[in-house]
Design a protein around this motif. Sequence first.
Motif, PDB file in Angstrom:
ATOM      1  N   HIS A 162       0.816  -1.219   0.000  1.00 13.80           N
ATOM      2  CA  HIS A 162       0.000   0.000   0.000  1.00 13.80           C
ATOM      3  C   HIS A 162       0.846   1.262   0.000  1.00 13.80           C
ATOM      4  CE1 HIS A 162      -3.618  -2.298  -0.009  1.00 13.80           C
ATOM      5  NE2 HIS A 162      -2.938  -3.154   0.739  1.00 13.80           N
ATOM      6  N   CYS A 178      -7.800   1.681  -4.816  1.00 20.28           N
ATOM      7  CA  CYS A 178      -7.452   0.527  -3.975  1.00 20.28           C
ATOM      8  C   CYS A 178      -8.479   0.414  -2.853  1.00 20.28           C
ATOM      9  CB  CYS A 178      -6.053   0.723  -3.388  1.00 20.28           C
ATOM     10  SG  CYS A 178      -5.453  -0.678  -2.418  1.00 20.28           S
ATOM     11  N   CYS A 180      -8.008   0.138   0.085  1.00 22.01           N
ATOM     12  CA  CYS A 180      -7.554   0.841   1.293  1.00 22.01           C
ATOM     13  C   CYS A 180      -8.005   2.302   1.298  1.00 22.01           C
ATOM     14  CB  CYS A 180      -6.037   0.757   1.423  1.00 22.01           C
ATOM     15  SG  CYS A 180      -5.116   1.833   0.295  1.00 22.01           S
ATOM     16  N   CYS A 185      -1.810   2.227  -5.396  1.00 18.92           N
ATOM     17  CA  CYS A 185      -0.955   1.413  -4.521  1.00 18.92           C
ATOM     18  C   CYS A 185      -0.251   0.331  -5.348  1.00 18.92           C
ATOM     19  CB  CYS A 185      -1.796   0.717  -3.455  1.00 18.92           C
ATOM     20  SG  CYS A 185      -2.583   1.822  -2.282  1.00 18.92           S
TER      21      CYS A 185
HETATM   22 ZN   LIG Z   1      -3.935   0.431  -1.039  1.00 18.23          ZN
END
Ligand SMILES: [Zn+2]
Length: 305
Positions: A162, A178, A180, A185
């Motif tokens: 990440h 992503c 996240c 990432c």
């Molecule tokens: Zn990520």
Amino acid sequence: MEEPDFRLGIDLGGTKIEVIAQDRAGRELLRRRVATPQGDYAATIATAVRLVTEAERTLGGRGSVGCGTPGTVSRATGRLRGSNSVCLNGRPLRDDLAAALGREVRIANDANCFALSEATDGAGAGAPVVFGVILGTGVGAGIVVAGAVLEGRNGIAGEWGHNPLPWPRDDERPGPPCYCGRAGCNETWLSGPGLERDHRQASGDALAVPAVVAGAAAGDAACGATLGRYEDRLARALAHVINLLDPDVIVLGGGMSNIDRLYERVPAQWGQWVFSDRVDTRLVRHRHGDSSGVRGAAWLWGRAG
Ligand SMILES: [Zn+2]
């Protein structure tokens, strides 16, 4: 704890829970694998405990217990976050296992277990600093220094999946979204689904990774170009790691590690990004494959255990 008779490693994943037992020399004594109860934390704990209990009954002794699992394990609390087995997130897995088994349990991220297994008696054996990377449906990594996992103050050492893809080209900005919450990432480019998306966007063809690899080997230009972009990105992403950590060996695992040409072409390219006039880092394929997670979990108790 009195000297254990053997080491037990548990790989607690989203689809399967596996246990192995090793003797002190690292020889495998036993291995069992069952499906993970879906979405049920209590049943997941009970299943892991049952595997340990049955292994000990079979072998006639008592083992140390290490556990590897996806996600990040808080060093302070043992609670998980970011696991794809969402019923585990926020749970004190380590303490619950320890209470149920009546002994201390060591727990680590599955990428850390992979790195530890490969650094102990795998493709990175004997190297002082090993960076182990899992390139699969996601991207994770672990760092082993002098035979021990480097956890880090926040328990996230090695979470390079990440970090953003370094030195992005114009058409790589801002990069794919992503899970996240960020974009671009390393994981969004270097995972299997990342390569498949890249190939689809460039060629219009929805191919799985093995078909892209086979196509490239057969001379298909679009497939070859996709692998070329993948190798360029992996070279840049690993050059970042080399500049920061300068590991002796980088070991690849996960489904993407089966692409043979990576081991030649990525080191041929990373030199242009590494801040050194020469790069002696070795890029190697895992030795223990799918077993590295469960083996590394067992090795959390060390050679002498
Ligand atoms: Zn990520």
